[in-house]
Design a protein around this motif. Structure first.
Motif, PDB file in Angstrom:
ATOM      1  N   ASN A 117       0.779  -1.356  -0.113  1.00 24.84           N
ATOM      2  CA  ASN A 117      -0.088   0.176  -0.099  1.00 24.84           C
ATOM      3  C   ASN A 117       0.967   1.386   0.009  1.00 24.84           C
ATOM      4  O   ASN A 117       0.784   2.035   0.881  1.00 24.84           O
ATOM      5  CB  ASN A 117      -1.071  -0.245   0.971  1.00 24.84           C
ATOM      6  CG  ASN A 117      -2.008   1.125   1.027  1.00 24.84           C
ATOM      7  OD1 ASN A 117      -2.409   1.422  -0.134  1.00 24.84           O
ATOM      8  ND2 ASN A 117      -2.531   1.513   2.077  1.00 24.84           N
ATOM      9  N   LYS A 118       1.749   1.180  -1.054  1.00 23.80           N
ATOM     10  CA  LYS A 118       2.928   2.371  -1.022  1.00 23.80           C
ATOM     11  C   LYS A 118       2.532   3.302  -2.090  1.00 23.80           C
ATOM     12  O   LYS A 118       3.733   4.249  -2.604  1.00 23.80           O
ATOM     13  CB  LYS A 118       4.289   1.789  -0.897  1.00 23.80           C
ATOM     14  CG  LYS A 118       4.517   1.069   0.202  1.00 23.80           C
ATOM     15  CD  LYS A 118       4.764   1.939   1.582  1.00 23.80           C
ATOM     16  CE  LYS A 118       5.093   1.220   2.817  1.00 23.80           C
ATOM     17  NZ  LYS A 118       5.165   2.306   4.040  1.00 23.80           N
ATOM     18  N   CYS A 119       1.475   3.053  -2.907  1.00 20.24           N
ATOM     19  CA  CYS A 119       1.491   3.678  -4.081  1.00 20.24           C
ATOM     20  C   CYS A 119       0.742   5.106  -3.772  1.00 20.24           C
ATOM     21  O   CYS A 119      -0.228   5.187  -3.004  1.00 20.24           O
ATOM     22  CB  CYS A 119       0.628   3.083  -5.018  1.00 20.24           C
ATOM     23  SG  CYS A 119       1.243   1.471  -5.659  1.00 20.24           S
ATOM     24  N   TRP A 120       1.268   6.267  -4.514  1.00 21.42           N
ATOM     25  CA  TRP A 120       0.684   7.321  -4.149  1.00 21.42           C
ATOM     26  C   TRP A 120      -0.651   7.802  -4.808  1.00 21.42           C
ATOM     27  O   TRP A 120      -0.904   8.654  -5.651  1.00 21.42           O
ATOM     28  CB  TRP A 120       1.767   8.331  -4.785  1.00 21.42           C
ATOM     29  CG  TRP A 120       2.826   8.443  -3.741  1.00 21.42           C
ATOM     30  CD1 TRP A 120       4.237   8.035  -3.874  1.00 21.42           C
ATOM     31  CD2 TRP A 120       2.894   9.280  -2.465  1.00 21.42           C
ATOM     32  NE1 TRP A 120       4.868   8.083  -2.768  1.00 21.42           N
ATOM     33  CE2 TRP A 120       4.175   8.917  -1.951  1.00 21.42           C
ATOM     34  CE3 TRP A 120       1.967   9.783  -1.695  1.00 21.42           C
ATOM     35  CZ2 TRP A 120       4.606   9.132  -0.755  1.00 21.42           C
ATOM     36  CZ3 TRP A 120       2.380  10.228  -0.528  1.00 21.42           C
ATOM     37  CH2 TRP A 120       3.785   9.987   0.023  1.00 21.42           C
ATOM     38  N   THR A 121      -1.671   7.281  -4.327  1.00 26.14           N
ATOM     39  CA  THR A 121      -3.025   7.408  -4.994  1.00 26.14           C
ATOM     40  C   THR A 121      -3.699   8.614  -4.140  1.00 26.14           C
ATOM     41  O   THR A 121      -2.772   8.952  -2.984  1.00 26.14           O
ATOM     42  CB  THR A 121      -4.061   6.185  -4.498  1.00 26.14           C
ATOM     43  OG1 THR A 121      -3.871   5.899  -3.121  1.00 26.14           O
ATOM     44  CG2 THR A 121      -3.526   5.105  -5.386  1.00 26.14           C
ATOM     45  N   GLU A 123      -5.718   8.380  -1.582  1.00 21.39           N
ATOM     46  CA  GLU A 123      -6.054   8.017  -0.377  1.00 21.39           C
ATOM     47  C   GLU A 123      -4.575   8.172   0.362  1.00 21.39           C
ATOM     48  O   GLU A 123      -4.778   8.745   1.783  1.00 21.39           O
ATOM     49  CB  GLU A 123      -6.355   6.581  -0.193  1.00 21.39           C
ATOM     50  CG  GLU A 123      -6.449   5.941   0.972  1.00 21.39           C
ATOM     51  CD  GLU A 123      -5.468   5.206   1.511  1.00 21.39           C
ATOM     52  OE1 GLU A 123      -5.316   4.787   2.830  1.00 21.39           O
ATOM     53  OE2 GLU A 123      -4.567   4.671   0.560  1.00 21.39           O
ATOM     54  N   ARG A 124      -3.617   7.741  -0.247  1.00 25.11           N
ATOM     55  CA  ARG A 124      -2.128   8.032   0.494  1.00 25.11           C
ATOM     56  C   ARG A 124      -1.732   9.460   0.669  1.00 25.11           C
ATOM     57  O   ARG A 124      -1.308   9.875   1.782  1.00 25.11           O
ATOM     58  CB  ARG A 124      -1.273   7.471  -0.291  1.00 25.11           C
ATOM     59  CG  ARG A 124       0.029   7.415   0.317  1.00 25.11           C
ATOM     60  CD  ARG A 124       1.216   6.275  -0.562  1.00 25.11           C
ATOM     61  NE  ARG A 124       2.492   6.436   0.043  1.00 25.11           N
ATOM     62  CZ  ARG A 124       3.141   5.762   0.986  1.00 25.11           C
ATOM     63  NH1 ARG A 124       2.580   5.142   1.871  1.00 25.11           N
ATOM     64  NH2 ARG A 124       4.378   6.122   1.142  1.00 25.11           N
ATOM     65  N   ARG A 127      -3.625  10.919   3.647  1.00 23.29           N
ATOM     66  CA  ARG A 127      -3.239  10.454   4.780  1.00 23.29           C
ATOM     67  C   ARG A 127      -2.117  11.233   5.596  1.00 23.29           C
ATOM     68  O   ARG A 127      -1.734  11.295   6.582  1.00 23.29           O
ATOM     69  CB  ARG A 127      -2.918   8.989   4.985  1.00 23.29           C
ATOM     70  CG  ARG A 127      -4.241   8.102   5.153  1.00 23.29           C
ATOM     71  CD  ARG A 127      -3.777   6.727   5.237  1.00 23.29           C
ATOM     72  NE  ARG A 127      -3.309   6.029   4.015  1.00 23.29           N
ATOM     73  CZ  ARG A 127      -2.015   5.418   4.051  1.00 23.29           C
ATOM     74  NH1 ARG A 127      -1.356   5.907   4.937  1.00 23.29           N
ATOM     75  NH2 ARG A 127      -1.851   4.866   2.792  1.00 23.29           N
ATOM     76  N   ARG A 128      -1.462  12.131   4.432  1.00 21.23           N
ATOM     77  CA  ARG A 128      -0.168  12.769   4.962  1.00 21.23           C
ATOM     78  C   ARG A 128      -0.654  14.209   4.730  1.00 21.23           C
ATOM     79  O   ARG A 128       0.349  14.967   4.621  1.00 21.23           O
ATOM     80  CB  ARG A 128       0.853  12.518   3.892  1.00 21.23           C
ATOM     81  CG  ARG A 128       1.604  10.889   4.339  1.00 21.23           C
ATOM     82  CD  ARG A 128       2.201  10.475   3.119  1.00 21.23           C
ATOM     83  NE  ARG A 128       2.857   9.296   3.730  1.00 21.23           N
ATOM     84  CZ  ARG A 128       2.269   7.899   3.984  1.00 21.23           C
ATOM     85  NH1 ARG A 128       0.968   8.028   3.724  1.00 21.23           N
ATOM     86  NH2 ARG A 128       3.038   7.083   4.316  1.00 21.23           N
ATOM     87  N   HIS A 132      -4.940  16.590  -2.776  1.00 20.71           N
ATOM     88  CA  HIS A 132      -5.362  15.219  -3.440  1.00 20.71           C
ATOM     89  C   HIS A 132      -6.892  15.494  -4.150  1.00 20.71           C
ATOM     90  O   HIS A 132      -7.651  16.486  -3.529  1.00 20.71           O
ATOM     91  CB  HIS A 132      -5.248  14.416  -2.480  1.00 20.71           C
ATOM     92  CG  HIS A 132      -6.340  14.387  -1.422  1.00 20.71           C
ATOM     93  ND1 HIS A 132      -5.869  15.152  -0.291  1.00 20.71           N
ATOM     94  CD2 HIS A 132      -7.565  13.954  -1.042  1.00 20.71           C
ATOM     95  CE1 HIS A 132      -7.084  15.083   0.561  1.00 20.71           C
ATOM     96  NE2 HIS A 132      -7.936  14.524  -0.034  1.00 20.71           N
ATOM     97  N   THR A 145      -8.421   4.628  -4.016  1.00 18.77           N
ATOM     98  CA  THR A 145      -7.403   3.834  -3.298  1.00 18.77           C
ATOM     99  C   THR A 145      -6.837   2.990  -4.542  1.00 18.77           C
ATOM    100  O   THR A 145      -7.360   2.793  -5.503  1.00 18.77           O
ATOM    101  CB  THR A 145      -7.965   2.907  -2.208  1.00 18.77           C
ATOM    102  OG1 THR A 145      -9.114   2.129  -2.694  1.00 18.77           O
ATOM    103  CG2 THR A 145      -8.897   3.980  -1.203  1.00 18.77           C
TER     104      THR A 145
END
Length: 259
Positions: A117-121, A123-124, A127-128, A132, A145
């Motif tokens: 789950n490290k792809c820059w979607t 959702e990611r 979270r940071r 987006h 996601t």
């Protein structure tokens, strides 16, 4: 003679062995050979080792034997020592489907990122606390996601169905009940075997990479989402992968007898 290596750290740091254990144990020569700083830890190890060796009786007629406690057969080997480095490690279950599948390294690495789950979607990014899009750029309906992007929404499911239909594997395309991309990959892979399984795994990695790059063109280049356009690119990539040595993929795309 049997020797227990409970205090190997102490022995390695403080005691130089003369060539075999019997020479070191004779008249407790090992004590006079202690070198280095006598820290509290070293002194504690020394006392433990003294207790351990105090009752050892040398048998000159019996050859020394090294016992590897971590080896099932009790014999030390370089293999058992190497395997001991992995005690307590966890198994990354999908490693074989990723790294043993024929695909360009960048595509396999991409699927490895999916598994973690490290792809820059979106959702990611959210979270940071980074800017987006609120909704998926391809369907404009739900939050983006990686699982949604690669199989859990209508655009991706339609892509997979049409892509798999070309190789007569449409029954393996993701269903609305799928929970995650890797769960589906596992199910599809386990349904097949041999070269067909290898080809199926390659095909799924190729399709996932196609969806990801198509998504990036929509996000960064302003391209319009297009299943037909994604399929054209996937078909060309499929041809190139087969030419480059993807044997399983070549088998899937081979014409059927009489077809």
């Amino acid at each position: 003679m049997f020797v227990l290596y409970s205090f190997k750290h102490y022995l390695l740091s403080c005691v130089s062995i003369y060539g075999n254990w019997s020479m070191s144990l004779t008249n407790r020569v090992w004590i006079s050979d202690i070198q280095g700083a006598l820290t509290v830890g070293v002194i504690v190890d020394y006392l433990h080792l003294w207790d351990l060796l105090s009752d050892v009786q040398l048998q000159p007629e019996v050859e020394d034997r090294h016992i590897g406690r971590l080896a099932s057969h009790g014999q030390y080997s370089a293999k058992s020592a190497y395997e001991s480095l992995f005690l307590g490690s966890t198994l990354f279950e999908p490693w074989e489907r990723i790294w043993k599948t024929w695909a360009p390294p960048k595509c396999r690495f991409f699927v490895w990122l999916i598994a973690h789950n490290k792809c820059w979607t979106a959702e990611r990014l959210a979270r940071r606390g980074l800017p987006h899009p609120e909704r998926c750029p391809l369907c404009d309906q739900k939050a983006e996601t990686i699982d949604h992007l690669l199989g859990l929404y209508v655009f991706a499911r339609e892509f997979w169905f049409r892509f798999f239909t070309q190789v007569r594997l449409q029954s393996l395309s993701p269903q609305p009940t799928e929970i995650s991309f890797h769960d589906w990959l596992e199910r599809a892979s386990d349904t097949t075997s041999g070269l067909i399984r290898q080809g199926t795994n390659s095909l799924i990695i190729l399709g996932a990479w196609t969806l990801w790059t198509h998504r990036n063109r929509c996000v960064f280049d302003g391209a319009a989402p297009s299943i037909a356009g994604a399929l054209v690119i996937a078909e060309e990539e499929q041809r190139l992968w087969s030419m480059a040595g993807a044997r399983g993929l070549s088998l899937l795309t081979a014409p059927t007898p009489g077809g």
